[in-house]
Design an enzyme around this catalytic site. Structure first.
Site, PDB file in Angstrom:
ATOM      1  N   GLU A 148      -3.242  -6.454  -0.260  1.00 47.11           N
ATOM      2  CA  GLU A 148      -1.850  -6.335   0.189  1.00 47.11           C
ATOM      3  C   GLU A 148      -1.426  -7.553   1.013  1.00 47.11           C
ATOM      4  O   GLU A 148      -2.172  -8.022   1.869  1.00 47.11           O
ATOM      5  CB  GLU A 148      -1.724  -5.056   1.034  1.00 47.11           C
ATOM      6  CG  GLU A 148      -0.316  -4.817   1.534  1.00 47.11           C
ATOM      7  CD  GLU A 148      -0.162  -3.453   2.184  1.00 47.11           C
ATOM      8  OE1 GLU A 148      -0.641  -2.448   1.619  1.00 47.11           O
ATOM      9  OE2 GLU A 148       0.438  -3.396   3.271  1.00 47.11           O
ATOM     10  N   HIS A 167      -8.518  -0.963  -0.993  1.00 48.37           N
ATOM     11  CA  HIS A 167      -7.256  -1.707  -0.900  1.00 48.37           C
ATOM     12  C   HIS A 167      -7.282  -2.447   0.439  1.00 48.37           C
ATOM     13  O   HIS A 167      -7.285  -1.816   1.490  1.00 48.37           O
ATOM     14  CB  HIS A 167      -6.078  -0.717  -0.955  1.00 48.37           C
ATOM     15  CG  HIS A 167      -4.722  -1.348  -0.786  1.00 48.37           C
ATOM     16  ND1 HIS A 167      -4.017  -1.894  -1.848  1.00 48.37           N
ATOM     17  CD2 HIS A 167      -3.930  -1.509   0.301  1.00 48.37           C
ATOM     18  CE1 HIS A 167      -2.850  -2.363  -1.405  1.00 48.37           C
ATOM     19  NE2 HIS A 167      -2.777  -2.146  -0.102  1.00 48.37           N
TER      20      HIS A 167
END
Ligand code: FAD
Length: 284
Positions: free
Chosen positions: A13, A262
């Protein structure tokens, strides 16, 4: 040797850079992190539309680097017409994945809800208007969203997002793997079958981590807080210790069956690479 990214769903991200210099740094960072072979990269979105153009530009930057990109989309304070326009533009660009969120409005815009109040409504809207075009990710909170009425009600609302059409979930970060295991078990007991990917926050700056964690309701366990405080201004040792702790967390999560990781990169490459080197020695 089988690489970690071929066994697990790895995603990264980023947030939209603030200026040209930051944009150039981001491209360098992204190129370094491509060695992790992520399935996709995601780009955050400022609720209320604050980074609307920045998010779209960053999505294009990553697409030009050959990455699959998942723009975040926050519905609070944004109209249906605007959301439709944003989704339409992404569709034209060939974007197939979005992260659908409620968002947090910047202070001063507190009462402006607009046409959507919750992420479940955004998920339903995306399904209603674009069918199955987008793979929809939603947020999950192993340690409970800070505004939730209770842990049980927060789970009810997570299930609502799944029932509205979410395909997978990314969690808020946490440092206690039991929080994740407990959340996944409770979700599965409610019939949730979508992958729930743990969100991983590297430890690079004690002050910043403490502030973020207070805002988003993530707990820094007492032992960890004390260890981090002990490093005081020794940033290098803090980062090495932080990478050990977070790599161990990742290892435990994968052993317990987490389908992937993530990483919240904070637009830097070194912290994630340090974790990766510990997780998968020899790969980087
Ligand atoms: P929701 O799922 O709508 O939940 C918000 C709160 O409302 C929860 O307390 C929930 O229990 C409650 N709730 C939900 N439905 C109902 C209902 N029907 N009745 C009563 N209560 C209800 N923020 C940004 O602004 N931009 C980003 O790019 C961004 N990216 C993120 C990425 C990830 C992976 C995560 C975990 C968070 C991200 N956030 C981002 C932060 C997120 O927007 C905030 O945590 C926000 O406060 C909640 O968003 P949500 O989508 O989880 O909301």
């Amino acid at each position: 040797m089988t690489s970690l990214s071929s066994q697990y769903a790895i995603s990264l991200e980023f947030f939209p850079p603030r200026d040209l210099a930051a944009q150039e740094r981001l491209v360098r960072t992204a190129k370094q992190l491509m060695a992790l072979n992520p399935g996709y990269v995601s780009v955050t979105f400022g609720a209320g539309g604050a980074t609307r153009d920045g998010t779209a530009d960053t999505v294009r930057t990553f697409a030009n680097l050959g990455c699959e990109v998942a723009p975040h989309l926050a519905c609070i304070g944004t109209s249906r017409a605007d959301l439709s326009a944003i989704l339409g533009a992404y569709r034209e660009q060939g974007v197939r994945r979005v992260v659908a969120l409620r968002g947090d409005l910047p202070s001063g815009m507190g009462s402006l809800y607009g046409e959507f109040r919750y992420a479940s409504e955004l998920v339903a809207f995306i399904r209603e208007t674009t069918g199955d075009w987008f793979h929809i990710e939603v947020a999950a909170y192993p340690e409970m969203h800070p505004q939730a009425e209770s842990l049980a009600r927060d789970m009810d609302h997570f299930v609502e997002k799944v029932q509205a059409g979410a395909d997978s979930a990314i969690t808020q970060y946490f440092f206690n793997p039991d929080a994740y295991s407990d959340f996944v078990e409770r979700a599965q007991a409610r019939g949730v079958a979508i992958p729930i990917i743990p969100g991983i926050m590297p430890i690079v700056n004690n002050t910043q981590l403490t502030r973020f964690s207070q805002m988003c309701g993530a707990e820094i366990p007492r032992w960890l807080r004390l260890r981090l405080n002990d490093y005081a201004d020794d940033r290098e040792s803090l980062r090495a210790f932080g990478a050990d702790v977070v790599a161990q967390l990742c290892q435990t999560l994968l052993e317990r069956g987490a389908p992937g990781l993530h990483f919240y990169t904070l637009n830097g490459s070194e912290a994630v690479r340090n974790i990766w080197r510990r997780l998968s020695p020899g790969e980087l």
